[in-house]
Design an enzyme around this catalytic site. Structure first.
Site, PDB file in Angstrom:
ATOM      1  N   HIS A 282      47.550  43.815  39.755  1.00  0.00           N
ATOM      2  CA  HIS A 282      46.191  44.146  40.160  1.00  0.00           C
ATOM      3  C   HIS A 282      45.237  42.963  40.071  1.00  0.00           C
ATOM      4  O   HIS A 282      44.065  43.057  40.432  1.00  0.00           O
ATOM      5  CB  HIS A 282      45.692  45.304  39.276  1.00  0.00           C
ATOM      6  N   HIS A 513      33.548  48.255  44.679  1.00  0.00           N
ATOM      7  CA  HIS A 513      34.941  48.035  44.296  1.00  0.00           C
ATOM      8  C   HIS A 513      34.972  47.047  43.131  1.00  0.00           C
ATOM      9  O   HIS A 513      36.018  46.794  42.544  1.00  0.00           O
ATOM     10  CB  HIS A 513      35.752  47.497  45.478  1.00  0.00           C
TER      11      HIS A 513
END
Length: 630
Positions: A282, A513
């Protein structure tokens, strides 16, 4: 089946997620290439999450809202521009009329809003992938003076080197000082993260959600990657430089990623090991090597067009690190924050021969000007001193050792802001309000005061209305993959939720985000520390203690940077909260530019957290559409 909760009724699937621990992640789907081969065009042609896949489907094939009983008030339209090839930096131009600018900055009211379907909107006309691609690829006209003003901030005007990404569809002044990935020629100079002014890019390394990249000398790490789009962000002269993509894809997703890169002989891949179930790669980072030196970029955007278009994202951009003299010692070029050795340790954790070259390159450069601390997560089970190398225990260690204690700081509130949520357990004592909170309040707090003091926790996560009224409308929720299967098991968590609001930066309607965590004074005027990171609110990202606290287990790769006042020469132990538009200009030395409004506004009785995999058909979004994910 319906579940009655504090924030309304939700339809609940009869089947549970098997990957509950990874419900916070954007787990790649693997069907896009096979679907394309069958003639389907609704899926993105790159690995992505199921939530993003649903958003892409609804953009390409929107479901219009048809309830004619609603009032005649129309939702605010989002002004879109057609594709403008070769326009350079994605800076907002000044061709918007004042009325349009006012519409972009509309405020969410406490009343239930009812809308007719807007008759026409550029995004509603996307009947095929080609037109949708034109919308996604839109660029902005930019004058040389605008580009120079922005690059001046990169080269020293932004004290914290913390930036937001440019957003299409908001007033130009709110994009002042913001950055975009695209590098292009603008009046004989290069602009953009991939086209820096007057510098010759040699090689690039990217680290992103599930992937890495090398370009002449570029290294990139990321999760969702659209290879063709990524290549087009480089200036023409850099597009054939060697590019290494380090990724976490497996099986079909891996084959899909490799297939994307087949037309580009310069691109190669390195697979990050994910040995613990439900983990993801990630991290989002670039390493950019120039003839003049090395630059590190840590950010929150995936390598896809949508993440750089109408979302709120964060970027930390390092200084340009010069090469050390050849006779320099092995410890030369270290910063007071140990950034160099920590970055090398992070790359070494991949145990990949392909990254050895980058470790050597970092060793050869002077990173002594770095003022932030690196905070990463890597998959594994860690014991002894290794427990404090990663995850929330790493944050705990940094705060204990380097944060200056402030009077009465023990009860200062915590604010966490994120785009996805994992499984927290049956109640707060299982993780959030125990080991995780203990790490976040480590500065100036003993375990005794932590237990005695009721530390407020404010969790900022978008409501359904935040998403509905966003620039993208309901499809913006594709980047918020909080599932009903997870939400229904932790209704207690939602009492901590606060709305997304960013009027101060003009980005309330640009869905976040970005992921940030900080600790503030009770009046929300002072910040004792601030973290921007790839890590969402999950045990998979931050780690969870096992074996009576003797072991920390982490599933995923994550990376962020921690801002502490002491590293910026502030001996009072806090930053002031920046209240002006982002960034702060002359006040940047003491005022930290928080990317959303403070104090956070708690959910009202009718507010619901955005859940991606249930339908929303009661009211239209800003494009006149409904949300039906399947």
């Amino acid at each position: 089946m319906l579940q009655e909760g504090a924030h309304g009724k939700w339809a609940i699937s009869s089947s549970d997620e098997s990957a509950e621990e990874n419900s916070d992640s954007e787990k790649p789907c693997t069907s896009s290439l096979s679907d394309a081969a069958c003639g389907k065009t609704s899926d993105p042609q790159y690995p992505c999450s199921e939530a993003r896949k649903a958003a892409h489907k609804r953009k390409a094939s929107p479901l219009k809202f048809t309830d004619t009983s609603l009032s005649t008030e129309s939702p605010p339209a989002v002004k879109q521009r057609p594709s403008q090839e070769g326009s350079g930096w994605c800076l907002s131009s000044s061709d918007e009329e004042p009325e349009d600018q006012h519409n972009h900055a509309h405020k969410e009211t406490g009343k239930e809003e009812k809308y007719d379907v807007p008759k026409e909107h550029p995004l509603n006309l996307c009947k095929d992938d080609k037109l949708l691609e034109n919308v996604k690829e839109e660029e902005y006209n930019v004058t040389p003076s605008e580009a120079q003003d922005t690059w001046d901030l990169v080269t020293g005007g932004n004290h914290f080197r913390f930036f937001l990404t440019k957003v299409s569809g908001i007033e130009q002044n709110y994009n002042s000082g913001a950055l975009h990935i695209k590098g292009e020629q603008v009046a004989s100079t290069r602009r953009g993260l991939l086209g820096e002014s007057k510098r010759i890019l040699i090689f690039t390394l990217w680290v992103f959600l599930n992937a890495f990249c090398f370009l002449f000398l570029t290294y990139k790490f990321n999760y969702c990657i659209d290879v063709g789009w990524l290549v087009r962000q480089y200036p023409q002269e850099f597009r054939k430089k060697p590019l290494l993509i380090v990724h976490g894809e497996k099986r079909e997703s891996k084959a899909e990623l490799i297939a994307q890169a087949r037309p580009y002989e310069n691109i190669s891949f390195c697979q990050a090991k994910l040995d613990i179930a439900f983990g993801t790669h990630h991290t989002k980072m670039m390493l950019l090597l120039y003839e003049e030196g090395l630059r590190v970029v840590i950010h929150t955007s995936n390598l896809i067009a949508e993440d750089w278009h109408q979302k709120t994202q964060g970027i930390w951009l390092s200084p340009l690190y010069p090469r050390l003299p050849k006779e320099a010692s092995g410890s030369a070029g270290e910063s007071a924050t140990n950034f160099k050795s920590d970055l090398i340790s992070y790359l070494a954790a991949y145990s990949s021969p392909a990254l050895k070259e980058w470790i050597d390159l970092i060793q050869e450069h002077d990173l002594s000007e770095t003022r932030v601390y690196l905070l990463g997560s890597t998959p594994g089970r860690f014991q002894g001193s290794d427990k404090e190398k990663w995850g929330h225990l790493r944050l705990r260690k940094l705060l204990k050792e380097h944060a200056v204690s402030v009077p009465a700081q023990e009860c200062w509130p915590l604010v966490g802001q994120f785009s996805s949520i994992g499984s927290m357990g049956a109640d707060g004592s299982k993780w959030l309000c125990s080991e995780f909170q203990e790490s976040l309040v480590a500065a100036g707090s003993s375990l005794t005061t932590f237990r005695k003091c009721d530390v407020p926790i404010h969790l900022v996560y978008p409501t359904v209305n935040n998403v509905r009224q966003s620039l993208e409308g309901y499809p913006a929720g594709g980047s918020l993959p909080y599932s009903i299967q997870t939400a229904q098991k932790q209704l207690w968590l939602h009492s901590y939720f606060h709305k997304w609001s960013a009027e101060v930066t003009g980005r309330t309607h640009a869905i976040p985000h970005i992921k940030t965590y900080m600790r503030l004074s009770p009046d929300f005027q002072k910040i004792s520390w601030f973290l921007v990171t790839s890590a969402n609110l999950s045990k998979a990202a931050w780690g969870a203690l096992e074996k009576n606290g003797s072991q920390l287990m982490i599933r995923s790769y994550e990376l962020g940077v921690l801002f502490l006042p002491s590293a910026f020469g502030l001996d009072k132990g806090y930053f002031h909260v920046g209240r002006k538009k982002f960034p702060e200009g002359k006040d940047s030395a003491t005022y930290f530019p928080v990317p959303y409004d403070l104090p956070p506004e708690q959910y009202g009785s009718k507010d619901q957290p955005w859940i991606w995999n249930i339908p929303y058909t009661d009211a239209p979004d800003t494009h006149g559409n409904m949300w039906v994910p399947s």
